[in-house]
Design a protein around this motif. Structure first.
Motif, PDB file in Angstrom:
ATOM      1  N   THR A  94     -11.630   5.670  -4.698  1.00  0.00           N
ATOM      2  CA  THR A  94     -11.635   4.525  -3.787  1.00  0.00           C
ATOM      3  C   THR A  94     -10.225   4.007  -3.585  1.00  0.00           C
ATOM      4  N   TYR A  95      -9.455   3.945  -4.677  1.00  0.00           N
ATOM      5  CA  TYR A  95      -8.081   3.456  -4.571  1.00  0.00           C
ATOM      6  C   TYR A  95      -7.267   4.347  -3.634  1.00  0.00           C
ATOM      7  N   ASN A  96      -7.425   5.674  -3.805  1.00  0.00           N
ATOM      8  CA  ASN A  96      -6.689   6.598  -2.936  1.00  0.00           C
ATOM      9  C   ASN A  96      -7.041   6.375  -1.476  1.00  0.00           C
ATOM     10  N   LEU A 126      -8.226   3.630  -0.177  1.00  0.00           N
ATOM     11  CA  LEU A 126      -7.792   2.315   0.282  1.00  0.00           C
ATOM     12  C   LEU A 126      -6.305   2.284   0.625  1.00  0.00           C
ATOM     13  N   PHE A 127      -5.445   2.877  -0.220  1.00  0.00           N
ATOM     14  CA  PHE A 127      -4.024   2.790   0.156  1.00  0.00           C
ATOM     15  C   PHE A 127      -3.728   3.658   1.368  1.00  0.00           C
ATOM     16  N   THR A 128      -4.506   4.739   1.537  1.00  0.00           N
ATOM     17  CA  THR A 128      -4.313   5.542   2.745  1.00  0.00           C
ATOM     18  C   THR A 128      -4.665   4.732   3.991  1.00  0.00           C
ATOM     19  N   VAL A 129      -5.858   4.109   3.966  1.00  0.00           N
ATOM     20  CA  VAL A 129      -6.298   3.363   5.139  1.00  0.00           C
ATOM     21  C   VAL A 129      -5.399   2.142   5.362  1.00  0.00           C
ATOM     22  N   HIS A 130      -5.011   1.482   4.266  1.00  0.00           N
ATOM     23  CA  HIS A 130      -4.063   0.363   4.384  1.00  0.00           C
ATOM     24  C   HIS A 130      -2.795   0.814   5.109  1.00  0.00           C
ATOM     25  N   GLY A 131      -2.231   1.937   4.684  1.00  0.00           N
ATOM     26  CA  GLY A 131      -1.004   2.436   5.305  1.00  0.00           C
ATOM     27  C   GLY A 131      -1.219   2.827   6.760  1.00  0.00           C
ATOM     28  N   VAL A 177      -3.538   1.898   8.894  1.00  0.00           N
ATOM     29  CA  VAL A 177      -3.826   0.735   9.736  1.00  0.00           C
ATOM     30  C   VAL A 177      -2.551  -0.065   9.991  1.00  0.00           C
ATOM     31  N   MET A 178      -1.805  -0.352   8.932  1.00  0.00           N
ATOM     32  CA  MET A 178      -0.606  -1.165   9.084  1.00  0.00           C
ATOM     33  C   MET A 178       0.434  -0.474   9.961  1.00  0.00           C
ATOM     34  N   ILE A 179       0.629   0.821   9.751  1.00  0.00           N
ATOM     35  CA  ILE A 179       1.677   1.520  10.496  1.00  0.00           C
ATOM     36  C   ILE A 179       1.228   1.843  11.920  1.00  0.00           C
ATOM     37  N   THR A 228      -5.127  10.951   1.517  1.00  0.00           N
ATOM     38  CA  THR A 228      -3.868  11.680   1.405  1.00  0.00           C
ATOM     39  C   THR A 228      -2.658  10.775   1.358  1.00  0.00           C
ATOM     40  N   GLY A 229      -2.816   9.471   1.536  1.00  0.00           N
ATOM     41  CA  GLY A 229      -1.665   8.625   1.848  1.00  0.00           C
ATOM     42  C   GLY A 229      -1.417   8.698   3.345  1.00  0.00           C
ATOM     43  N   TRP A 230      -0.694   7.687   3.887  1.00  0.00           N
ATOM     44  CA  TRP A 230      -0.553   7.666   5.344  1.00  0.00           C
ATOM     45  C   TRP A 230       0.304   8.813   5.852  1.00  0.00           C
ATOM     46  N   THR A 231       0.961   9.566   4.923  1.00  0.00           N
ATOM     47  CA  THR A 231       1.865  10.627   5.317  1.00  0.00           C
ATOM     48  C   THR A 231       1.187  11.977   5.527  1.00  0.00           C
ATOM     49  N   HIS A 262      10.614  -1.576  -1.462  1.00  0.00           N
ATOM     50  CA  HIS A 262      11.635  -1.397  -0.421  1.00  0.00           C
ATOM     51  C   HIS A 262      11.031  -1.448   0.979  1.00  0.00           C
ATOM     52  N   PHE A 263       9.983  -0.638   1.224  1.00  0.00           N
ATOM     53  CA  PHE A 263       9.561  -0.589   2.627  1.00  0.00           C
ATOM     54  C   PHE A 263       8.748  -1.814   3.019  1.00  0.00           C
ATOM     55  N   HIS A 264       8.113  -2.491   2.040  1.00  0.00           N
ATOM     56  CA  HIS A 264       7.501  -3.764   2.432  1.00  0.00           C
ATOM     57  C   HIS A 264       8.575  -4.795   2.780  1.00  0.00           C
ATOM     58  N   TYR A 265       9.698  -4.782   2.064  1.00  0.00           N
ATOM     59  CA  TYR A 265      10.791  -5.691   2.434  1.00  0.00           C
ATOM     60  C   TYR A 265      11.233  -5.439   3.875  1.00  0.00           C
ATOM     61  N   VAL A 266      11.296  -4.167   4.259  1.00  0.00           N
ATOM     62  CA  VAL A 266      11.780  -3.886   5.616  1.00  0.00           C
ATOM     63  C   VAL A 266      10.682  -4.111   6.658  1.00  0.00           C
ATOM     64  N   ILE A 267       9.495  -3.532   6.459  1.00  0.00           N
ATOM     65  CA  ILE A 267       8.512  -3.653   7.542  1.00  0.00           C
ATOM     66  C   ILE A 267       7.705  -4.935   7.472  1.00  0.00           C
ATOM     67  N   PHE A 268       7.532  -5.516   6.322  1.00  0.00           N
ATOM     68  CA  PHE A 268       6.770  -6.764   6.269  1.00  0.00           C
ATOM     69  C   PHE A 268       7.747  -7.944   6.298  1.00  0.00           C
ATOM     70  N   MET A 298       5.815 -11.098  -5.133  1.00  0.00           N
ATOM     71  CA  MET A 298       5.078  -9.836  -5.187  1.00  0.00           C
ATOM     72  C   MET A 298       6.011  -8.634  -5.116  1.00  0.00           C
ATOM     73  N   TYR A 299       6.845  -8.571  -4.065  1.00  0.00           N
ATOM     74  CA  TYR A 299       7.545  -7.310  -3.816  1.00  0.00           C
ATOM     75  C   TYR A 299       8.789  -7.151  -4.674  1.00  0.00           C
ATOM     76  N   PHE A 300       9.449  -8.257  -5.041  1.00  0.00           N
ATOM     77  CA  PHE A 300      10.586  -8.085  -5.928  1.00  0.00           C
ATOM     78  C   PHE A 300      10.090  -7.558  -7.270  1.00  0.00           C
ATOM     79  N   PRO A 321       4.889   4.694 -11.203  1.00  0.00           N
ATOM     80  CA  PRO A 321       4.733   5.485  -9.981  1.00  0.00           C
ATOM     81  C   PRO A 321       3.838   4.783  -8.961  1.00  0.00           C
ATOM     82  N   ARG A 322       4.002   5.145  -7.694  1.00  0.00           N
ATOM     83  CA  ARG A 322       3.137   4.589  -6.661  1.00  0.00           C
ATOM     84  C   ARG A 322       1.890   5.451  -6.526  1.00  0.00           C
ATOM     85  N   ARG A 323       0.900   4.928  -5.806  1.00  0.00           N
ATOM     86  CA  ARG A 323      -0.317   5.656  -5.466  1.00  0.00           C
ATOM     87  C   ARG A 323      -1.161   6.046  -6.685  1.00  0.00           C
ATOM     88  N   TYR A 324      -1.154   5.202  -7.721  1.00  0.00           N
ATOM     89  CA  TYR A 324      -2.077   5.403  -8.850  1.00  0.00           C
ATOM     90  C   TYR A 324      -2.861   4.118  -9.084  1.00  0.00           C
TER      91      TYR A 324
END
Ligand code: HEM
Ligand code: CU
Lengths: 96, 538
Positions: B70-72, B74-79, B81-83, B142-145, B390-396, B438-440, B451-454
């Motif tokens: 489910t986590y995998n 969710l972060f895929t769909v989150h990415g 949708v956001m992107i 798969t992740g948004w990539t 890093h990328f939330h700082y830039v895109i969010f 949150m992001y800092f 690591p990310r995506r776990y």
């Protein structure tokens, strides 16, 4: 070759057939090139041939040879962009 | 400047028709802009909900509210949708459509029907993506990539999801074409290139990226589908293919896509900062030029996502170098904004607060980007939460906060009503604090090696993760205050008339809300976009 005034240029059958034969010959060359031991340059060769082929298609089948300056420029920009993109990947492919 | 007394009805009640059809089949750029705004912003809220769930799962080690699969998903769909459904179509579609034609003194975009078609393509693509979540093997994981080889093997519904993204891509290309043509052909008399508002310049640069780079994403996604459905083997080393080639293709689009997200945001900031500092922008030409430079050089740096993917050392050197070059035009912008503030008469209204925090958050994001752009340090933090921070700082923090600035700056113009100032500032403060907490923290966690995506992590990361999750709640509390205040204001708030902030661009010279054809009579432009002498505000 028939040439008419302005907008609609009609390319004769003979010309189309010649282009078609050239395309077939280049396709054969692509197949041949895979048999040679060229290493990374194999990709370069295949891409050169592919460029020639799409050049022919664009010039004759898609009429770009007979179009106005603006359209040619636009196409040129798109193609140069593509060439740069593909070119940069060679820093990877050739030196891996 | 005197307020124009409207003699024509505003675009809200010009046709006499009401109801859904008057909107979803309208070719008026302002209506299409609002359609885009509500659909993209709606997806933003969906994405936020998914992000919150991710953070709740990470609140404590082990399984908290969901398992790994489910986590995998969710972060895929989150990415995704956001992107693809929020930030890429969001700026051009909403504020580009709403504001750009008015800012250049045009009656509409060059191809109004194509504009409507773009929105429809976007909606169709979105529906396909949503369908992919509930059909086939379920939501992609798969992740948004969509990296191969996993994306070509996983049993989840990747094929349909990438097809949806493919369709959305065409919408983006058509909007880009439309905007390029509009900016070239429909500028009012006297609107020279040197008098274009910087928001328009940034949209122009963005439009070229959309037109030239998006087709590459389209073809890449088709190849993934071909790999899955036909087994072409293009990315399969077992059959002479090359998985790294997929990453090249994906990032050739997706790094420039970062500029589709951030350039219009920078344009908003360049328009907001001078208005609220009552000073002409510092270095107009350099900001306009740096937009083009960012678009051009930014297209050549995609390899910095692949330092650890087995790319050649030569390529790593080249791409690392090019990445450092793009930092230059970005820094030019930051310095110019700060110089504009210098000795200005600054008023801290809501749009300005969002714009100022943009500068800080974008700079943090950009500088941490250089840590990732240097190959040696990237090896250490690649694929950790440092990257996520890093990328939330830039895109969010960057694009997202600029989007909020634009909402507060321009939406009242189109509604004729405004939000209350105090709650808007409270909302901003909450979001700013929550965001950094949150992001800092997530960046620190990444430095420490999380690591990310776990869905799970080592116990030593527990405290900081709890802090980050609490940050996400503060952020969302601020978001809720902002939403309630903004939309209540737009529909029932105080009337918003004339030019209260004293903007000097053309949208502030026409009636509020603007009439269907934007101006009572075709404007003739006699001064630059940041020449505040005629605005009547000292
Ligand atoms: C309240 C707001 C948000 C929260 C709480 C949030 C949370 C998160 C978290 C925790 C992750 C990392 C998942 C992991 O790697 O384990 C993530 C990934 C991501 N987020 Fe957000 N996020 C938010 C807003 C946004 C926004 C506004 C955007 C873009 C406009 C965005 C784009 C992404 C992307 C692209 C990923 C990467 C997904 C992947 O790894 O494939 N997020 N988010
Ligand atoms: Cu990048």
């Amino acid at each position: 070759m028939t040439s008419d005034t302005g907008a609609h240029h009609i390319v004769g059958y003979a010309k189309l057939a010649q282009v078609w034969l050239a395309l077939l010959a280049l396709t054969a060359l692509t197949v041949l090139i895979t048999r040679l031991e060229l290493g990374g340059y194999k990709v370069l060769g295949a891409l050169t041939i592919a460029c020639l082929k799409s050049g022919l298609v664009i010039a004759f089948f898609m009429h770009m040879k007979y179009e106005g300056r603006l359209l040619r420029w636009l196409l040129f920009v798109a193609l140069v962009t593509l060439a740069i993109f593909i070119g940069l990947t060679f820093f990877d492919v050739l030196y891996r | 400047m005197t307020t124009v007394q409207p003699t024509q009805p505003s675009f809200w009640n010009d046709t006499g028709k009401t109801g859904l059809a008057a909107w979803i089949f309208s070719t008026d750029h302002k209506r299409i802009g609002l359609l885009y705004f509500y659909s993209t912003f709606g997806f933003f809220l969906v994405g936020v909900l998914l992000g919150l769930l991710l953070r709740i799962e990470l609140m404590a080690p082990g399984r908290t509210i969901m398992g790994p699969q489910t986590y995998n998903a969710l972060f895929t769909v989150h990415g995704v949708v956001m992107i693809f459904l929020f930030i890429i179509p969001g700026f051009q579609g909403s504020f580009g459509n709403l504001v750009m034609p008015i800012q250049i003194g045009a009656r509409d975009v060059a191809f109004p029907r194509l504009n409507l078609f773009s929105w429809w393509l976007y909606i169709i693509g979105a529906v396909i993506i949503i369908t992919s979540l509930f059909t086939g093997g379920g939501p992609p994981d798969t992740g948004w990539t969509f990296y191969v080889p996993f994306s070509s093997r996983t049993g989840t519904n990747v094929s349909l999801a990438v097809f949806g993204v493919f369709v959305v891509g065409f919408s983006s290309i058509l909007t880009g074409l439309n905007f390029i043509t509009t900016i070239h052909r429909l500028r009012a008399e006297g609107m020279t290139w040197g008098r274009l508002p910087l928001f328009v310049w940034s949209l122009y640069a963005t439009a070229w990226v959309q037109v030239l780079a998006t087709p590459i994403l389209a073809i890449t996604l088709v190849l993934v589908m071909a790999e899955r459905l036909l087994g072409t083997g293009l990315f399969d080393p077992g059959r002479g293919g090359d998985p790294v080639m997929y990453q090249h293709l994906f990032w050739i689009y997706s790094h420039p896509a970062v500029y589709i997200m951030i350039l219009p945001a920078m344009g908003v900031i360049s328009d907001v900062i001078p208005v609220f500092s009552r000073k002409p922008i510092f270095g107009y030409k350099m900001i306009a030029f740096s937009s083009i430079a960012i678009a051009a050089f930014g297209s050549l740096v995609w390899g910095h996502h692949m330092f650890t993917s087995g790319m050649s050392d030569t390529a790593i050197l080249v791409f690392s170098f090019l990445t450092f070059i793009v930092a230059i035009p970005s820094a030019i912008k930051v310095f110019n904004w700060v110089s504009t503030l210098y000795k200005g008469s600054i008023s801290l209204d809501a749009p300005m607060l969002f714009a100022l925090s943009f500068i800080l958050l974008f700079s943090i994001g950009g500088l941490s980007g250089l840590i990732l752009g240097a190959a040696a340090t990237d090896v250490h933090v690649h694929d950790t939460h440092f990257v996520v921070g890093h990328f939330h700082y830039v895109i969010f923090g960057g694009a997202g906060f600029a989007f909020f600035a634009a909402m507060h700056y321009w939406l009242p113009k189109f509604y004729g009503r405004r939000y209350a100032e105090k709650p808007a500032i409270v909302a901003w403060a909450l979001m700013f604090v929550g965001f950094n907490v949150m992001y800092f923290t997530m960046q620190v966690l990444g430095m420490k090696g999380m690591p990310r995506r776990y869905y799970d992590y080592l116990p030593e990361f527990a405290t900081l993760n709890l802090v980050a999750t609490i940050g996400s709640w503060i952020l969302v509390a601020g978001l809720i205050v902002m939403l309630v205040n903004l939309f209540r204001g737009l529909f029932r708030g105080e009337p918003f008339v004339g030019n209260p902030w004293g903007g000097a661009t053309l949208e502030w010279t026409t009636a509020t809300p603007p009439p269907t054809e934007n101006f009572e009579e075709e404007p003739v432009v006699t001064h630059g976009p940041y020449d505040f002498r005629g605005t009547g505000i000292p």
